[in-house]
Write a protein that holds these residues in place. Structure first.
Motif, mmCIF file in Angstrom:
data_model
loop_
_atom_site.group_PDB
_atom_site.id
_atom_site.type_symbol
_atom_site.label_atom_id
_atom_site.label_comp_id
_atom_site.label_asym_id
_atom_site.label_seq_id
_atom_site.Cartn_x
_atom_site.Cartn_y
_atom_site.Cartn_z
ATOM 1 N N ILE A 1 6.864 4.459 2.444
ATOM 2 C CA ILE A 1 7.689 5.073 1.400
ATOM 3 C C ILE A 1 8.930 5.707 2.027
ATOM 4 N N ALA A 2 8.734 6.437 3.116
ATOM 5 C CA ALA A 2 9.870 7.068 3.801
ATOM 6 C C ALA A 2 10.842 6.016 4.333
ATOM 7 N N ALA A 3 10.318 4.917 4.854
ATOM 8 C CA ALA A 3 11.179 3.848 5.383
ATOM 9 C C ALA A 3 11.988 3.190 4.265
ATOM 10 N N ILE A 4 11.371 2.987 3.122
ATOM 11 C CA ILE A 4 12.091 2.381 1.993
ATOM 12 C C ILE A 4 13.194 3.324 1.526
ATOM 13 N N ARG A 5 12.883 4.604 1.403
ATOM 14 C CA ARG A 5 13.904 5.588 0.975
ATOM 15 C C ARG A 5 15.046 5.671 1.988
ATOM 16 N N SER A 6 14.697 5.721 3.263
ATOM 17 C CA SER A 6 15.714 5.790 4.306
ATOM 18 C C SER A 6 16.582 4.536 4.307
ATOM 19 N N THR A 7 15.958 3.392 4.130
ATOM 20 C CA THR A 7 16.692 2.129 4.075
ATOM 21 C C THR A 7 17.668 2.134 2.909
ATOM 22 N N VAL B 1 -4.549 11.314 -4.264
ATOM 23 C CA VAL B 1 -4.815 12.633 -3.695
ATOM 24 C C VAL B 1 -5.744 13.413 -4.615
ATOM 25 N N GLU B 2 -6.826 13.894 -4.046
ATOM 26 C CA GLU B 2 -7.747 14.737 -4.793
ATOM 27 C C GLU B 2 -7.647 16.150 -4.251
ATOM 28 N N SER C 1 0.854 -1.180 0.000
ATOM 29 C CA SER C 1 0.000 0.000 0.000
ATOM 30 C C SER C 1 0.893 1.233 0.000
ATOM 31 N N PRO C 2 0.520 2.234 -0.769
ATOM 32 C CA PRO C 2 1.355 3.437 -0.832
ATOM 33 C C PRO C 2 1.152 4.335 0.394
ATOM 34 N N LYS C 3 1.730 3.922 1.503
ATOM 35 C CA LYS C 3 1.621 4.695 2.736
ATOM 36 C C LYS C 3 2.866 5.570 2.902
ATOM 37 N N PRO C 4 2.679 6.826 3.282
ATOM 38 C CA PRO C 4 3.831 7.724 3.420
ATOM 39 C C PRO C 4 4.932 7.186 4.335
ATOM 40 N N ASP D 1 9.673 5.169 -5.499
ATOM 41 C CA ASP D 1 9.132 6.071 -6.516
ATOM 42 C C ASP D 1 7.759 5.598 -6.993
ATOM 43 N N LEU D 2 7.637 4.300 -7.229
ATOM 44 C CA LEU D 2 6.366 3.724 -7.683
ATOM 45 C C LEU D 2 5.268 3.935 -6.644
ATOM 46 N N LEU D 3 5.582 3.629 -5.393
ATOM 47 C CA LEU D 3 4.592 3.801 -4.321
ATOM 48 C C LEU D 3 4.216 5.271 -4.152
ATOM 49 N N GLU D 4 5.185 6.155 -4.296
ATOM 50 C CA GLU D 4 4.905 7.581 -4.165
ATOM 51 C C GLU D 4 3.979 8.050 -5.286
ATOM 52 N N GLU D 5 4.204 7.578 -6.497
ATOM 53 C CA GLU D 5 3.317 7.928 -7.607
ATOM 54 C C GLU D 5 1.905 7.404 -7.354
#
Length: 157
Positions: free
Chosen positions: A9-15, A143-144, A3-6, A133-137
């Motif tokens: 996403i932050a944890a994957i980038r930090s990792t 977002v509406e 699931s694209p959860k912020p 990147d994929l999850l962030e997109e």
């Protein structure tokens, strides 16, 4: 796909950032492998604790641990997997991350760069960044934004 959860996403980038600098990468170690590094980031458990939890209950890599997952077993490893699922991962993501094999993630890479080696730290970093990147997109597509209509008459006071 996760699931694209912020927070995920932050944890994957930090990792990915930490892994790029870390000398402690060992694909055959449950706490220092591809999944192990992400689990460290999300759970704040040490690599030693993660490895111990995995070896204490049942053997196998993250793919096998995910296949044997039982949320009510009481095993520490199943509790770790539950935390990761709550963070947004799906059971299939463990296998894909260990093998660098999710087709949606790989499709984001240039065709000549899609043959990643699952036990090569630099390739894991490339994969994690593409996954984030994929999850962030996907998150941004959810977002509406409200309609911004400009009033026809502007009053100047």
């Amino acid at each position: 796909m996760a699931s694209p959860k912020p927070t995920l996403i932050a944890a994957i980038r930090s990792t990915a950032k930490k892994l790029a600098r870390s000398p402690q990468y060992q694909w055959g170690h449950m706490g220092s492998c591809n999944c192990g590094h992400l689990v460290q980031e999300v759970t704040q458990l040490s690599r030693a604790d993660i490895h111990e939890y995995a070896m204490r209950t049942r053997g196998g890599d993250w793919s096998e641990q995910a296949l044997d997952f039982c949320p009510t077993s009481g095993y520490l490893m199943d509790q770790v997997i539950s935390i990761m699922l709550d963070a947004g991962m799906e059971l299939a993501d463990f296998k894909h991350l260990e093998q660098l094999s999710d087709k949606q993630v790989l499709a984001r890479l240039p065709e000549t760069s899609r043959h990643l080696r699952h036990n090569y730290r630099e390739d894991v970093v490339i994969y994690m960044n593409a996954w984030a990147d994929l999850l962030e997109e996907q998150l941004l597509q959810q977002v509406e934004l409200p309609s911004l209509e400009v009033a026809s008459a502007v009053s100047v006071g």
